[in-house]
Design a protein around this motif. Structure first.
Motif, PDB file in Angstrom:
ATOM      1  N   ASP A 148       0.836  -1.216   0.000  1.00  0.00           N
ATOM      2  CA  ASP A 148       0.000   0.000   0.000  1.00  0.00           C
ATOM      3  C   ASP A 148       0.862   1.254   0.000  1.00  0.00           C
ATOM      4  O   ASP A 148       0.571   2.227  -0.706  1.00  0.00           O
ATOM      5  CB  ASP A 148      -0.915   0.017   1.224  1.00  0.00           C
ATOM      6  CG  ASP A 148      -2.171  -0.834   1.046  1.00  0.00           C
ATOM      7  OD1 ASP A 148      -2.437  -1.275  -0.088  1.00  0.00           O
ATOM      8  OD2 ASP A 148      -2.873  -1.059   2.049  1.00  0.00           O
ATOM      9  N   TRP A 149       1.907   1.247   0.807  1.00  0.00           N
ATOM     10  CA  TRP A 149       2.781   2.416   0.897  1.00  0.00           C
ATOM     11  C   TRP A 149       3.558   2.616  -0.399  1.00  0.00           C
ATOM     12  O   TRP A 149       3.743   3.743  -0.859  1.00  0.00           O
ATOM     13  CB  TRP A 149       3.753   2.272   2.065  1.00  0.00           C
ATOM     14  CG  TRP A 149       3.092   2.125   3.402  1.00  0.00           C
ATOM     15  CD1 TRP A 149       1.798   2.453   3.736  1.00  0.00           C
ATOM     16  CD2 TRP A 149       3.680   1.596   4.589  1.00  0.00           C
ATOM     17  NE1 TRP A 149       1.561   2.157   5.046  1.00  0.00           N
ATOM     18  CE2 TRP A 149       2.694   1.638   5.608  1.00  0.00           C
ATOM     19  CE3 TRP A 149       4.933   1.103   4.897  1.00  0.00           C
ATOM     20  CZ2 TRP A 149       2.937   1.195   6.899  1.00  0.00           C
ATOM     21  CZ3 TRP A 149       5.188   0.661   6.189  1.00  0.00           C
ATOM     22  CH2 TRP A 149       4.189   0.712   7.176  1.00  0.00           C
ATOM     23  N   MET A 150       3.992   1.507  -1.000  1.00  0.00           N
ATOM     24  CA  MET A 150       4.742   1.613  -2.247  1.00  0.00           C
ATOM     25  C   MET A 150       3.863   2.167  -3.360  1.00  0.00           C
ATOM     26  O   MET A 150       4.313   2.991  -4.164  1.00  0.00           O
ATOM     27  CB  MET A 150       5.312   0.251  -2.641  1.00  0.00           C
ATOM     28  CG  MET A 150       6.269   0.322  -3.834  1.00  0.00           C
ATOM     29  SD  MET A 150       7.695   1.392  -3.497  1.00  0.00           S
ATOM     30  CE  MET A 150       8.911   0.708  -4.601  1.00  0.00           C
ATOM     31  N   ARG A 151       2.619   1.735  -3.404  1.00  0.00           N
ATOM     32  CA  ARG A 151       1.716   2.263  -4.427  1.00  0.00           C
ATOM     33  C   ARG A 151       1.489   3.763  -4.225  1.00  0.00           C
ATOM     34  O   ARG A 151       1.394   4.525  -5.198  1.00  0.00           O
ATOM     35  CB  ARG A 151       0.378   1.531  -4.420  1.00  0.00           C
ATOM     36  CG  ARG A 151       0.460   0.133  -5.010  1.00  0.00           C
ATOM     37  CD  ARG A 151      -0.802  -0.200  -5.787  1.00  0.00           C
ATOM     38  NE  ARG A 151      -0.879   0.515  -7.047  1.00  0.00           N
ATOM     39  CZ  ARG A 151      -2.026   0.721  -7.715  1.00  0.00           C
ATOM     40  NH1 ARG A 151      -3.167   0.278  -7.219  1.00  0.00           N
ATOM     41  NH2 ARG A 151      -2.026   1.357  -8.857  1.00  0.00           N
ATOM     42  N   LYS A 152       1.384   4.192  -2.984  1.00  0.00           N
ATOM     43  CA  LYS A 152       1.270   5.625  -2.718  1.00  0.00           C
ATOM     44  C   LYS A 152       2.491   6.358  -3.257  1.00  0.00           C
ATOM     45  O   LYS A 152       2.379   7.377  -3.950  1.00  0.00           O
ATOM     46  CB  LYS A 152       1.137   5.878  -1.219  1.00  0.00           C
ATOM     47  CG  LYS A 152       0.980   7.346  -0.830  1.00  0.00           C
ATOM     48  CD  LYS A 152       1.509   7.658   0.559  1.00  0.00           C
ATOM     49  CE  LYS A 152       3.019   7.783   0.545  1.00  0.00           C
ATOM     50  NZ  LYS A 152       3.596   8.271   1.825  1.00  0.00           N
ATOM     51  N   ASP A 153       3.669   5.823  -2.975  1.00  0.00           N
ATOM     52  CA  ASP A 153       4.913   6.462  -3.409  1.00  0.00           C
ATOM     53  C   ASP A 153       5.041   6.476  -4.927  1.00  0.00           C
ATOM     54  O   ASP A 153       5.457   7.483  -5.527  1.00  0.00           O
ATOM     55  CB  ASP A 153       6.122   5.737  -2.806  1.00  0.00           C
ATOM     56  CG  ASP A 153       6.238   5.932  -1.304  1.00  0.00           C
ATOM     57  OD1 ASP A 153       5.372   6.626  -0.725  1.00  0.00           O
ATOM     58  OD2 ASP A 153       7.185   5.388  -0.709  1.00  0.00           O
ATOM     59  N   LEU A 154       4.704   5.353  -5.558  1.00  0.00           N
ATOM     60  CA  LEU A 154       4.813   5.296  -7.016  1.00  0.00           C
ATOM     61  C   LEU A 154       3.800   6.231  -7.671  1.00  0.00           C
ATOM     62  O   LEU A 154       4.075   6.801  -8.741  1.00  0.00           O
ATOM     63  CB  LEU A 154       4.643   3.865  -7.516  1.00  0.00           C
ATOM     64  CG  LEU A 154       5.744   2.876  -7.096  1.00  0.00           C
ATOM     65  CD1 LEU A 154       5.492   1.503  -7.702  1.00  0.00           C
ATOM     66  CD2 LEU A 154       7.138   3.390  -7.487  1.00  0.00           C
TER      67      LEU A 154
END
Length: 291
Positions: free
Chosen positions: A237-243
Motif C-alpha cells: 500500500d505504501w509503495m503504491r502511494k509512493d509510485l
C-alpha cells in the motif's frame, strides 16, 4: 541548554526515530493522532506525550513529522492549531513523510512567512533502518537550517544529505522508489525463473550475489521471497502511494517512466490478491499465481 525536539507521528518509523532522540539526551515531546500511542512511547522513553500539537511544539527548537501523505501534512502543519502557527520563530521544521514536492514547497513558503525554516527530509531504510538508527535521509531546504538540523538527524540517520532547495528531498526519494520498483520486479522474475528451471534457488542467489546482480534487495529479501514470507517490511500500500507520487511528478516534468508505471500495476495485482500489507518483495507471488 538542552535542545527541545518535538516528534509528530509515531508510526512504525516515527516511533523508533523519536526514541533515538530521547536516548541521545534531547528534551523530546511527542504527539500522535491516537493519543494512546504517544502515551505508550512516553512510558518506554524519557519524554513527554502531549495532548495537542500546539502544546507539543511550543518553544521547540526542532519539530519533526512523519505522517501518512500530503493531506496529513496539511492537517498537522496548517491552521490555528497546526505546527506553523504554534512553533516559535526560528524553529526548524523537518518533515520525514514521503510526500509530493509540491506540498513541501507549499509548507516551506508558509513556514518562511513565520521566520521558520522547513526541510523536506524523506527517509529510506524501512522499519529496520529506523529501529537501528541507520536511515538514509534526503533533504531539501536552506543550507543554514540544514547545517543546524543535521546533527539532530544524525541520531537516526547514517547518511544525511542536502540535495537542494525545498522539494529536492522529495524528488530524490522519488528517484529512490523508481529504482527500487525496477529492482524488485527484476529480482522477482529472476527467482521465479530459477524456481521454474528446478534450480536450487538459494544456491543460485549465493552465486549471483557475488557479482554484478548483487543488490540490497537480493541480500535482504531473497531468502524471504524464496520462502514466501511477506509479513514484514515496507507495505505494498505504501509503495503504491509512493509510485503514484512518482508518476504524477513525472507527468509534470515530462519524464517517461514505463517500467515504473508497469510495476505499479503489478502491485495493484498484489493488492487484489490480498497482499496490501505484504512487503514490496511480494511481487514474486504475482508471478507464482499467474504462471
Amino acid at each position: 541548554m538542552t535542545t527541545t525536539a518535538t516528534f509528530i507521528g509515531l508510526g512504525v518509523m516515527g516511533y523508533p526515530m523519536a526514541g533515538h532522540l530521547a536516548r541521545a539526551g534531547l528534551n523530546v515531546r511527542v504527539w500522535n493522532r491516537t493519543a494512546a500511542k504517544a502515551e505508550q512511547w512516553a512510558s518506554e522513553y524519557q519524554g513527554t506525550a502531549c495532548k495537542t500539537i500546539a502544546e507539543a511544539v511550543e518553544g521547540a527548537d526542532f519539530v519533526m513529522t512523519c505522517v501518512g501523505a500530503d493531506k496529513d501534512l496539511v492537517e498537522v502543519f496548517e491552521g490555528e492549531g497546526g505546527i506553523i502557527a504554534n512553533a516559535p520563530v526560528g524553529a526548524i521544521l523537518i518533515d520525514h513523510t514521503t510526500a509530493s514536492a509540491g506540498v513541501a514547497e507549499r509548507l516551506a513558503a508558509a513556514a518562511s512567512k513565520r521566520n521558520q525554516a522547513f526541510i523536506d527530509a524523506p527517509v529510506s531504510g524501512g522499519q529496520q533502518g529506523a529501529e537501528n538508527g541507520k536511515l538514509t535521509v534526503m533533504c531539501g531546504g536552506p543550507e543554514e537550517a540544514f547545517a543546524r538540523a543535521k546533527p539532530v538527524m544524525d541520531h537516526y540517520g547514517r547518511a544525511v544529505n542536502l540535495m537542494g532547495p525545498a522539494g529536492s528531498g522529495q524528488k530524490t526519494k522519488m528517484v529512490n522508489q523508481i529504482a527500487i520498483a525496477g529492482l524488485v520486479q527484476g529480482l522477482s522474475e529472476a527467482l521465479h525463473f530459477a524456481e521454474q528451471a528446478n534450480l536450487d534457488v538459494a544456491k543460485v542467489v549465493d552465486v549471483i550475489s557475488k557479482g554484478a546482480a548483487q543488490s540490497w534487495q537480493m541480500e535482504n529479501r531473497s531468502g524471504t521471497m524464496i520462502e514466501g514470507e511477506f509479513n514484514h517490511g515496507f507495505a505494498v500500500d505504501w509503495m503504491r502511494k509512493d509510485l503514484g507520487i512518482c508518476l504524477e511528478e513525472a507527468n509534470k516534468i515530462n519524464a517517461t517512466l514505463p517500467v515504473t508505471a508497469l510495476v505499479d500495476q503489478f502491485y495493484a495485482d498484489v493488492q487484489a490478491m490480498g497482499g496490501s500489507r505484504w512487503d514490496t518483495s511480494s511481487l514474486i507471488q504475482r508471478l507464482r499465481k499467474f504462471r
